[in-house]
Design a protein around this motif. Structure first.
Motif, PDB file in Angstrom:
ATOM      1  N   ALA A  31      50.116  70.524  31.502  1.00  0.00           N
ATOM      2  CA  ALA A  31      48.921  70.053  30.806  1.00  0.00           C
ATOM      3  C   ALA A  31      47.905  71.166  30.618  1.00  0.00           C
TER       4      ALA A  31
ATOM      5  N   ARG B 218      55.479  57.579  24.600  1.00  0.00           N
ATOM      6  CA  ARG B 218      54.693  56.443  25.099  1.00  0.00           C
ATOM      7  C   ARG B 218      54.418  55.512  23.935  1.00  0.00           C
TER       8      ARG B 218
ATOM      9  N   ASN C 139      48.425  72.162  45.781  1.00  0.00           N
ATOM     10  CA  ASN C 139      48.402  71.663  44.398  1.00  0.00           C
ATOM     11  C   ASN C 139      49.584  72.151  43.571  1.00  0.00           C
TER      12      ASN C 139
ATOM     13  N   ARG D 178      41.966  54.378  34.769  1.00  0.00           N
ATOM     14  CA  ARG D 178      42.960  53.601  35.518  1.00  0.00           C
ATOM     15  C   ARG D 178      44.104  54.472  36.023  1.00  0.00           C
ATOM     16  N   GLU D 179      43.890  55.794  36.141  1.00  0.00           N
ATOM     17  CA  GLU D 179      45.000  56.690  36.470  1.00  0.00           C
ATOM     18  C   GLU D 179      45.240  56.811  37.969  1.00  0.00           C
ATOM     19  N   THR D 180      46.443  57.328  38.299  1.00  0.00           N
ATOM     20  CA  THR D 180      46.843  57.478  39.685  1.00  0.00           C
ATOM     21  C   THR D 180      45.912  58.432  40.429  1.00  0.00           C
ATOM     22  N   HIS D 181      45.695  59.572  39.829  1.00  0.00           N
ATOM     23  CA  HIS D 181      44.849  60.593  40.449  1.00  0.00           C
ATOM     24  C   HIS D 181      43.701  60.933  39.503  1.00  0.00           C
TER      25      HIS D 181
ATOM     26  N   THR E  30      45.476  66.608  35.518  1.00  0.00           N
ATOM     27  CA  THR E  30      45.237  67.696  34.564  1.00  0.00           C
ATOM     28  C   THR E  30      45.256  67.199  33.123  1.00  0.00           C
TER      29      THR E  30
ATOM     30  N   LYS F 125      47.371  59.547  31.628  1.00  0.00           N
ATOM     31  CA  LYS F 125      48.798  59.587  31.914  1.00  0.00           C
ATOM     32  C   LYS F 125      49.444  58.226  31.631  1.00  0.00           C
TER      33      LYS F 125
ATOM     34  N   ALA G 169      48.526  52.806  37.750  1.00  0.00           N
ATOM     35  CA  ALA G 169      47.765  53.694  38.625  1.00  0.00           C
ATOM     36  C   ALA G 169      48.478  53.974  39.950  1.00  0.00           C
ATOM     37  N   ASN G 170      49.068  52.976  40.538  1.00  0.00           N
ATOM     38  CA  ASN G 170      49.626  53.187  41.872  1.00  0.00           C
ATOM     39  C   ASN G 170      51.143  53.207  41.943  1.00  0.00           C
TER      40      ASN G 170
ATOM     41  N   ALA H  17      53.460  69.083  39.539  1.00  0.00           N
ATOM     42  CA  ALA H  17      53.444  68.925  40.996  1.00  0.00           C
ATOM     43  C   ALA H  17      52.504  67.819  41.438  1.00  0.00           C
TER      44      ALA H  17
ATOM     45  N   SER I 147      43.241  68.417  40.243  1.00  0.00           N
ATOM     46  CA  SER I 147      44.682  68.418  40.479  1.00  0.00           C
ATOM     47  C   SER I 147      45.243  67.015  40.465  1.00  0.00           C
ATOM     48  N   GLY I 148      46.383  66.870  39.804  1.00  0.00           N
ATOM     49  CA  GLY I 148      47.024  65.560  39.697  1.00  0.00           C
ATOM     50  C   GLY I 148      46.522  64.773  38.508  1.00  0.00           C
TER      51      GLY I 148
ATOM     52  N   PRO J 146      49.508  66.517  43.606  1.00  0.00           N
ATOM     53  CA  PRO J 146      48.343  67.246  44.119  1.00  0.00           C
ATOM     54  C   PRO J 146      48.363  67.339  45.647  1.00  0.00           C
TER      55      PRO J 146
END
Lengths: 183, 298
Positions: B124, B215, B75, A120-123, A158, A95, B254-255, B37, A155-156, B39
């Motif tokens: 996705a 991107r 989810n 390094r992704e969020t989820h 995908t 992502k 990431a955060n 959405a 999930s999160g 998760p």
């Protein structure tokens, strides 16, 4: 733009914080991944492959996913002079950043395993879990390569899961088109 | 810069700094919503700041602040709650029926909003993402004039999203319908012959939007979005319509992530006020908006 808007543009000072570089999250080096995927191998012979536009088109046509890189890092893996398989390092789009992973492929074109070198992704850090990666073992181009059919979705994450799945299919395609004849 | 403005800037900076350390969905655009959405069990805290600037005459600048918390119930289903604040500084501008005159509000709580969203298809996984959203909004200050006005709005939205080039290119399509009940409080000492209706009114607003985001480097997206909004009101019929389009720059890690958007009004029509020197609709809209969003996932 009015003067007052200019003064309020100080609200956008936080962009300076935003521009701070992200912290890298590299989990494995290439030698470490080689050792994990081929623990009994005696030599890794680097044979990087340079794809021209025709080769990239052929890969996309067969795999369904484009080959973005001209240069694909590939190692021929041997034990006592006998071919054990192929070790490939690849990047797929996550992502936010590229996900770097390595795949071990048998001489017959089956996945022996994958290792995630950087994520390094969020989820979706679960992609690093052995239980999730184990879903790739034994996959070949005969499999459908559908998310939640071949490997479960996270999930999160995908997009990451789909791109990893598509990436492995692309590596198997590279094996079939360019490496299988050497096996 | 006066102390009030300095205070607001400091507050914004604090909120953004706090965002970095404590506080993510991810909005590639300033106004369009994606169809992906959160998760289950994931949370996201947003701080949004929108500057509404310019009505062609006099000076007009409104700043909207929104702090939103979103939680992934499952989810596919998420819920959110927002607290809204605003400031307004306008002078040299009087719009009959809408803006009685100069107003200077430093920083005030202005409303609350509850929202929910359900993802039917994942962009996705299912090729084309599809999500429906519902939000209930209650405001007690009229964001255009700064005067007291109870407004209750219900908005139903539909979001579509498609990934191209393994996710390097993202397309969004949005549509929404918002129904609003509004009731203005009386104002003492209004200018002579100034119209300030205090009977409750009903409005229906339709919104359509689309945009592309690319991107161009890891973590960095550049986007462009186009919006069309039109509103229908009791006894007036179509009160206004406007086209907006503008770019966004987005950084995501990431955060946390942040998005900066500039959205000028390109064309507009419907009701206009005496003295405006453009064809845009500037009674309830402005010549341009700037929006900055920062968010943290946890």
């Amino acid at each position: 733009m009015s003067d007052s808007l200019l003064s309020n543009s100080l609200w956008f000072i936080p962009m300076a914080f935003v521009a701070a570089p992200a912290v890298a999250a590299d989990y494995l080096s290439i030698p470490q991944a080689q050792q994990l995927l081929f623990p009994s191998a005696s030599s890794f012979i680097e044979r990087p492959t340079l794809f021209d536009s025709g080769a990239r088109s052929a890969i996309k046509s067969h795999a369904g996913t484009r080959q973005r890189q001209d240069h694909q890092p590939i190692w021929r893996v041997e034990k006592d002079g006998q071919l054990q398989g192929w070790f490939m390092v690849d990047d797929v789009i996550g992502k936010h950043e590229y996900i770097t992973y390595a795949a071990a492929i048998t001489a017959d074109g089956e996945v022996m395993g994958i290792e995630v070198l950087s994520y390094r992704e969020t989820h979706g850090a679960e992609v690093r879990d052995e239980s999730w990666r184990a879903n790739f073992k034994g996959k070949s181009l005969k499999d459908p390569f559908k998310l939640d059919e071949d490997v479960p979705n996270i999930s999160g994450a995908t997009l990451s899961c789909r791109n990893l799945l598509d990436g492995v299919k692309r590596l198997l395609t590279i094996h079939e088109l360019f490496l299988a004849r050497e096996s | 810069m006066n102390k009030k403005r300095l205070g607001l800037c400091a507050l914004g900076l604090c909120a953004a700094t706090l965002s970095q350390h404590s506080i993510a969905g991810e909005d590639l655009f300033g106004y369009l919503k994606g169809a992906e959405a959160l998760p289950e069990g994931a949370s996201e805290l947003y701080q949004k700041v929108t500057v509404r600037d310019g009505k062609s005459v006099g000076s007009y600048q409104g700043i909207d602040f929104e702090t939103e918390y979103e939680y992934g119930v499952s989810n596919k289903f998420s819920s959110s709650v927002s607290a809204k604040f605003m400031s307004l500084d306008t002078d040299g501008l009087s719009i009959d029926g809408y803006l009685p005159g100069a107003k200077d509000i430093g920083f005030k709580a202005s409303g609350v909003e509850l929202g929910m969203a359900y993802m039917f298809l994942s962009p996705a996984k299912d090729d084309l993402g599809l999500q429906a959203s519902l939000s209930l909004d209650y405001d007690w200050i009229d964001k255009h004039s700064g005067y007291d006005k109870d407004t209750l709005s219900l908005e139903l939205g539909l979001q579509t999203q498609k990934y191209f080039m393994e996710g390097e290119l993202v397309w969004l399509g949005n549509m929404g319908v918002e129904t609003t009940y509004a009731d203005r409080a009386p104002i003492d000492n209004l200018p002579e012959d100034f119209d300030w209706p205090t009977d409750p009114e009903m409005e229906i607003e339709l919104k359509f939007g689309t945009g592309l985001s690319y991107r161009f480097a890891p973590n960095w997206f550049v986007s462009a979005e186009v919006l069309y909004e039109t509103e229908f009101e009791t006894e007036v019929g179509q009160e206004r319509w406007s086209w907006f389009a503008g770019p966004s720059l987005h950084y995501g890690s990431a955060n946390w992530w942040a998005t900066l958007t500039w959205l000028p009004q390109l064309a507009g029509g419907g009701e206009q006020f005496d003295g405006q020197d453009t064809d845009l609709h500037l009674i309830e809209k402005t010549e341009q908006e700037w929006r900055f969003k920062i968010a943290y996932n946890f």
